[in-house]
Design a protein around this motif. Structure first.
Motif, PDB file in Angstrom:
ATOM      1  N   LYS A 170      -8.864  -4.687   2.522  1.00 32.13           N
ATOM      2  CA  LYS A 170      -8.590  -4.415   1.097  1.00 32.13           C
ATOM      3  C   LYS A 170      -7.757  -3.271   0.892  1.00 32.13           C
ATOM      4  O   LYS A 170      -6.722  -3.447   0.211  1.00 32.13           O
ATOM      5  CB  LYS A 170     -10.001  -3.964   0.302  1.00 32.13           C
ATOM      6  N   THR A 171      -7.877  -2.064   1.563  1.00 32.75           N
ATOM      7  CA  THR A 171      -6.676  -1.007   1.157  1.00 32.75           C
ATOM      8  C   THR A 171      -5.532  -0.972   2.118  1.00 32.75           C
ATOM      9  O   THR A 171      -4.662  -0.430   1.929  1.00 32.75           O
ATOM     10  CB  THR A 171      -7.431   0.512   1.462  1.00 32.75           C
ATOM     11  N   ASP A 206      -8.852  -2.334   7.488  1.00 30.26           N
ATOM     12  CA  ASP A 206      -9.480  -2.230   6.182  1.00 30.26           C
ATOM     13  C   ASP A 206      -8.476  -3.173   5.235  1.00 30.26           C
ATOM     14  O   ASP A 206      -7.462  -2.797   4.902  1.00 30.26           O
ATOM     15  CB  ASP A 206      -9.737  -0.940   5.356  1.00 30.26           C
ATOM     16  N   GLN A 210      -8.504  10.903   3.243  1.00 31.80           N
ATOM     17  CA  GLN A 210      -9.458  10.192   2.205  1.00 31.80           C
ATOM     18  C   GLN A 210     -10.076  11.278   1.294  1.00 31.80           C
ATOM     19  O   GLN A 210     -10.495  12.297   1.592  1.00 31.80           O
ATOM     20  CB  GLN A 210     -10.492   9.308   2.930  1.00 31.80           C
ATOM     21  N   MET A 266       0.656  -1.227   0.029  1.00 39.23           N
ATOM     22  CA  MET A 266       0.064   0.003   0.048  1.00 39.23           C
ATOM     23  C   MET A 266       1.063   1.325   0.025  1.00 39.23           C
ATOM     24  O   MET A 266       1.815   1.290   0.252  1.00 39.23           O
ATOM     25  CB  MET A 266      -0.977  -0.022   1.354  1.00 39.23           C
ATOM     26  N   GLN A 315      -5.410   0.080   5.344  1.00 45.08           N
ATOM     27  CA  GLN A 315      -5.512   1.187   6.252  1.00 45.08           C
ATOM     28  C   GLN A 315      -6.177   0.921   7.399  1.00 45.08           C
ATOM     29  O   GLN A 315      -7.054  -0.157   7.519  1.00 45.08           O
ATOM     30  CB  GLN A 315      -6.481   2.341   5.531  1.00 45.08           C
TER      31      GLN A 315
END
Lengths: 147, 427
Positions: free
Chosen positions: A82-83, A80, A124, A1, A85
């Protein structure tokens, strides 16, 4: 990431990262209004570490196996998957300070007014976090790092 | 038949589910809990009493947690026995659930010493949501004006704050001379006690409750307590918060070994293959004491549960260990206490760094052994607690920058650049 990385040798300790972080997370997103008009004073989620001549800024590292997520008593801190974060939910936060105790970087900020914590959310919605975009000497870099 | 059976659906059980699902997305999981509500944050029951949180806020996982993780939840069910040969867990209603891997995460129960009059209406313990709800209802219905809390530890202080917020006059009775004595040294304890007294709380330390007496018009309802020195304190409710003990009933009579809690190895496995234990019921590793012990703390229970879950699902994972570590928010004075924060005075192998700012109620103390941090106390200035804890966990030799540690402008920047790099703070 993609993460924010600090370059100690390039940091001048000017504090603009803190100012722009606070403004980016204010209601108005306007520097004058944020500091002079808004009722709740803006809080920076990035912190300068200074011991002259050394300085650099530090903020949540969105750890792979984040101690704050495991330790959170209220389920306010989540990862999270997926990200990558680490996300803090202010509504769930009870201000128990457990994350402050276990964060290995000391990067979680106590919002003493609202009695909750706050931390970097990588801005964000912005292309680049405000601290990175406004660092005059490129001491903060937003780049892909291995997690 | 479930591949994984977990007894107890609190911190350790939840941690285990999350870990199992990272490794094994499909293997069937059954979780058994006596409570009617799973996944609520136990430390938040004081917020339920004070009115700061409702049940929804207390849920420490999303509502979809159980379905998303495909967990067969058995709420309000009691596991009564384990058959290790058959590999089954029997429930009170007669059902038997067989397992391949079993996790005992049964937690703790309040320790209630024998006190004359403890059967009276208005005596509570304080470890479950149901108990907190009963207490809140009692306060509402009886319009209780005053309370006696027995025990000035973490639970005692948390319930005291909730009761004060509800407008009750509270007296805390503590057998030890100092409050929070498992966490704080005498100086820190004094500072915190003074802050809590300012909020209107009375303390009766060095004493215990001799008996609980009834009201003049109703002998069965709590009317007051008599302390060991004879003093009478009128009150409408009594909360017993002297500590928790592990719920080891399930392993009694089995070959699973236990001391005060269930004995586990570094992989959270008991002496029986395929049977694991985590959380308040287990004696897990304390990296400061370098031995296994009971540490009934929420964050450690989640962590231990995760380690058990990984190992149950086949990912060999060692527990890094925990230690006595608590952060407190009560009465507006933030406190962090980690490790050997209140060492014996005569231990000459330890060095203490202390800083007191009495005017601002700020007190900071680090305990060092061979130049490694082994104890941390921070009162009213806890911002950088995580850095100290990191240095403690990584056993960093602090000799070169010892004098900087408690300075007002302490930060990562005062530490050697080589250390900043090594700890991953800068590139």
């Amino acid at each position: 990431m993609k993460k924010i990385v600090a370059k100690q040798e390039a940091c001048m300790g000017c504090g603009l990262c803190e100012v722009y972080c606070a403004v980016a997370h204010s209601k108005s997103k306007d520097i004058i209004k944020a500091y002079n008009v808004e009722k709740t004073k803006p809080i920076s989620r990035i912190r300068r570490e200074i011991s002259k001549p050394i300085s650099f800024a530090i903020q949540c590292r969105h750890c792979e196996d984040a101690p704050c997520v495991t330790a959170c008593l209220a389920g306010a801190m989540t990862k999270d998957e997926k990200t990558g974060q680490v996300i803090h939910n202010k509504e769930k936060c009870i201000g128990c300070w457990t994350c402050v105790m276990v964060c290995p970087y000391g990067a979680i900020i106590m919002d003493k007014e609202d009695k909750v914590v706050t931390k970097c959310d990588l801005c964000q919605g912005l292309e680049e976090p405000a601290c990175v975009a406004n660092c005059p000497n490129e001491a903060l870099i937003f780049k892909e790092v291995k997690t | 038949m479930a591949k994984y059976v977990i007894v107890g659906a609190s911190a350790a059980g939840i941690g285990a589910i999350e870990a199992i699902r990272k490794i094994d997305p499909m293997g069937s999981i059954s979780i058994i809990t006596e409570e009617y509500c799973a996944d609520y944050s136990r430390p938040m029951i004081s917020d339920l009493v004070s009115g700061k949180a409702d049940i929804q806020k207390m849920k420490c996982r999303a509502d979809s947690f159980w379905t998303e993780n495909k967990v067969d939840t058995r709420l309000s069910k009691k596991a009564v026995s384990i058959d290790l040969a058959e590999k089954t867990v029997a429930l009170e209603d007669g059902e038997k659930i067989s397992y391949e891997k079993l996790l005992l995460a049964t937690g703790g129960k309040p320790f209630v010493p024998k006190i004359e009059g403890q059967e009276k209406d208005g005596v509570f313990t304080f470890t479950t949501m149901a108990e907190a709800q009963r207490l809140a209802t009692k306060i509402d219905e009886n319009q209780s004006k005053s309370a006696v809390v027995i025990g000035a530890g973490l639970i005692g202080i948390s319930v005291t704050e909730a009761l004060v917020k509800r407008g009750l006059k509270v007296t805390v009775v503590e057998l030890k001379e100092k409050i929070l004595s498992l966490l704080l040294d005498p100086k820190a304890s004094e500072i915190v006690e003074a802050v809590i007294k300012k909020a209107g709380v009375n303390f009766a330390t060095g004493q215990s409750v001799q008996k609980i007496v009834g009201k003049p018009d109703n002998e069965n309802a709590v009317g007051g307590v008599v302390l060991t020195r004879g003093e009478y304190i009128p009150c409408d409710v009594v909360v017993v918060a002297v500590g928790v003990i592990p719920r080891t009933e399930l392993v009694a009579g089995t070959s699973i070994k236990s001391n005060r809690g269930i004995i586990v190895d570094n992989f959270m496995q008991t002496n029986i293959p395929d049977v694991y234990a985590s959380g308040d019921v287990a004696e897990a590793y304390d990296f400061i004491l370098d031995q296994n012990r009971l540490l009934p703390l929420w964050p450690l229970a989640v962590l231990e549960g995760k380690v058990a879950g990984y190992n149950m699902a086949g990912k060999r994972t060692a527990y890094e260990g925990g230690t006595n570590m608590s952060s407190l928010k009560y009465f507006g004075i933030p406190i962090v206490s980690i490790g050997n924060a209140n060492p014996k005075q005569d231990d000459t192998t330890l060095e203490k760094l202390v800083k007191l700012d009495a005017e601002n109620n700020v007190y900071k103390k680090l305990v060092l052994k061979n130049n490694v941090i082994v104890g941390i106390t921070l009162v009213n200035d806890i911002d950088r607690a995580g850095i100290f804890f990191n240095l403690m966990k990584k056993k960093v030799n602090v000799k070169r920058f010892k004098q900087e540690l408690l300075s007002d402008d302490f930060s990562w920047a005062v530490l050697p650049v080589s250390l900043q790099r090594k700890m991953g703070v800068i590139q």
